[in-house]
Write a protein that holds these residues in place. Structure first.
Motif, PDB file in Angstrom:
ATOM      1  N   VAL A 165       7.211  -4.779  -8.807  1.00 60.12           N
ATOM      2  CA  VAL A 165       6.234  -4.831  -7.720  1.00 60.12           C
ATOM      3  C   VAL A 165       6.820  -4.007  -6.582  1.00 60.12           C
ATOM      4  N   ILE A 166       6.043  -3.003  -6.143  1.00 59.07           N
ATOM      5  CA  ILE A 166       6.463  -2.204  -4.998  1.00 59.07           C
ATOM      6  C   ILE A 166       5.407  -2.329  -3.910  1.00 59.07           C
ATOM      7  N   SER A 167       5.830  -2.069  -2.671  1.00 58.59           N
ATOM      8  CA  SER A 167       4.880  -2.106  -1.563  1.00 58.59           C
ATOM      9  C   SER A 167       5.144  -0.919  -0.650  1.00 58.59           C
ATOM     10  N   GLY A 168       4.140  -0.602   0.129  1.00 59.85           N
ATOM     11  CA  GLY A 168       4.255   0.500   1.070  1.00 59.85           C
ATOM     12  C   GLY A 168       2.931   0.724   1.764  1.00 59.85           C
ATOM     13  N   ILE A 169       2.884   1.774   2.538  1.00 53.88           N
ATOM     14  CA  ILE A 169       1.658   2.159   3.233  1.00 53.88           C
ATOM     15  C   ILE A 169       1.111   3.398   2.530  1.00 53.88           C
ATOM     16  N   GLY A 170      -0.157   3.359   2.134  1.00 57.00           N
ATOM     17  CA  GLY A 170      -0.789   4.476   1.434  1.00 57.00           C
ATOM     18  C   GLY A 170      -1.155   5.611   2.363  1.00 57.00           C
ATOM     19  N   PRO A 171      -1.579   6.729   1.798  1.00 52.62           N
ATOM     20  CA  PRO A 171      -1.918   7.903   2.604  1.00 52.62           C
ATOM     21  C   PRO A 171      -3.025   7.663   3.628  1.00 52.62           C
ATOM     22  N   LEU A 172      -3.878   6.664   3.389  1.00 49.48           N
ATOM     23  CA  LEU A 172      -4.964   6.370   4.332  1.00 49.48           C
ATOM     24  C   LEU A 172      -4.604   5.268   5.315  1.00 49.48           C
ATOM     25  N   GLY A 173      -3.304   4.867   5.320  1.00 53.92           N
ATOM     26  CA  GLY A 173      -2.833   3.873   6.269  1.00 53.92           C
ATOM     27  C   GLY A 173      -2.967   2.429   5.817  1.00 53.92           C
ATOM     28  N   GLN A 174      -3.427   2.200   4.598  1.00 54.65           N
ATOM     29  CA  GLN A 174      -3.598   0.840   4.108  1.00 54.65           C
ATOM     30  C   GLN A 174      -2.301   0.321   3.478  1.00 54.65           C
ATOM     31  N   LYS A 175      -2.039  -0.990   3.643  1.00 55.35           N
ATOM     32  CA  LYS A 175      -0.889  -1.613   2.992  1.00 55.35           C
ATOM     33  C   LYS A 175      -1.202  -1.709   1.503  1.00 55.35           C
ATOM     34  N   MET A 176      -0.242  -1.308   0.695  1.00 54.52           N
ATOM     35  CA  MET A 176      -0.425  -1.332  -0.755  1.00 54.52           C
ATOM     36  C   MET A 176       0.652  -2.196  -1.395  1.00 54.52           C
ATOM     37  N   VAL A 177       0.240  -3.017  -2.355  1.00 60.59           N
ATOM     38  CA  VAL A 177       1.161  -3.744  -3.215  1.00 60.59           C
ATOM     39  C   VAL A 177       0.765  -3.356  -4.631  1.00 60.59           C
ATOM     40  N   ILE A 178       1.712  -2.786  -5.368  1.00 54.66           N
ATOM     41  CA  ILE A 178       1.414  -2.237  -6.679  1.00 54.66           C
ATOM     42  C   ILE A 178       2.335  -2.880  -7.708  1.00 54.66           C
ATOM     43  N   THR A 179       1.748  -3.387  -8.786  1.00 54.28           N
ATOM     44  CA  THR A 179       2.513  -3.933  -9.899  1.00 54.28           C
ATOM     45  C   THR A 179       2.547  -2.876 -10.996  1.00 54.28           C
ATOM     46  N   VAL A 180       3.745  -2.552 -11.457  1.00 60.43           N
ATOM     47  CA  VAL A 180       3.930  -1.471 -12.417  1.00 60.43           C
ATOM     48  C   VAL A 180       4.672  -2.003 -13.645  1.00 60.43           C
ATOM     49  N   LYS A 181       4.125  -1.743 -14.836  1.00 58.09           N
ATOM     50  CA  LYS A 181       4.820  -2.071 -16.084  1.00 58.09           C
ATOM     51  C   LYS A 181       5.539  -0.830 -16.579  1.00 58.09           C
ATOM     52  N   LEU A 182       6.748  -1.029 -17.076  1.00 59.63           N
ATOM     53  CA  LEU A 182       7.542   0.075 -17.589  1.00 59.63           C
ATOM     54  C   LEU A 182       8.094  -0.257 -18.967  1.00 59.63           C
ATOM     55  N   LEU A 183       8.405   0.791 -19.712  1.00 62.35           N
ATOM     56  CA  LEU A 183       8.992   0.678 -21.041  1.00 62.35           C
ATOM     57  C   LEU A 183      10.273   1.498 -21.075  1.00 62.35           C
TER      58      LEU A 183
END
Length: 131
Positions: A97-115
């Motif tokens: 799970v990563i978080s940050g501010i997107g290009p349009l200024g919105q707070k983003m929380v992204i869940t990413v699956k990896l192999l």
């Protein structure tokens, strides 16, 4: 005995020359930084899509998107900054799970699956990203 020592020395030298493996969280952060920075080569190299046709379509789409005026307008002046919030590794699978501010200024929380593919963590392009 000399052969054993020679083999151990060679093994040590080759292992020292290999770059350290990135953690799943590092790959996820770098991938989303690349997406919003226009580094489509990094994106292509770090997403695993099992179906060859779907992979080709994805790669063509990312090239078109990065070269579009809309993409350039929305990312102009944007400096990506993502933080690893959580990283769970289970053998050759991981969820980050990563978080940050997107290009349009919105707070983003992204869940990413990896192999783990050939010794390197790749984003699971078949199942891998939820916002």
């Amino acid at each position: 005995m000399k052969r054993v020592i020679y083999f151990l020395l060679l093994s040590f030298l080759f292992s020292c020359n290999q770059p350290p493996q990135k953690s799943p969280g590092e790959v996820a952060v770098q991938l989303f930084t690349a997406i919003t920075s226009g580094d489509n080569l990094f994106v292509k190299e770090n997403i695993y899509i099992s179906d060859e046709v779907q992979r080709e379509v994805f790669e063509n789409t990312i090239d078109i998107a990065v070269n579009s005026k809309q993409y350039k307008d929305k990312t102009a002046g944007f400096i990506p900054s993502y933080t690893i919030e959580r990283e769970v590794v289970n053998e050759d699978n991981a969820e980050v799970v990563i978080s940050g501010i997107g290009p349009l200024g919105q707070k983003m929380v992204i869940t990413v699956k990896l192999l783990l593919i050939d010794g390197a963590w790749k984003v699971d392009g078949d199942h891998g990203v939820w916002h």
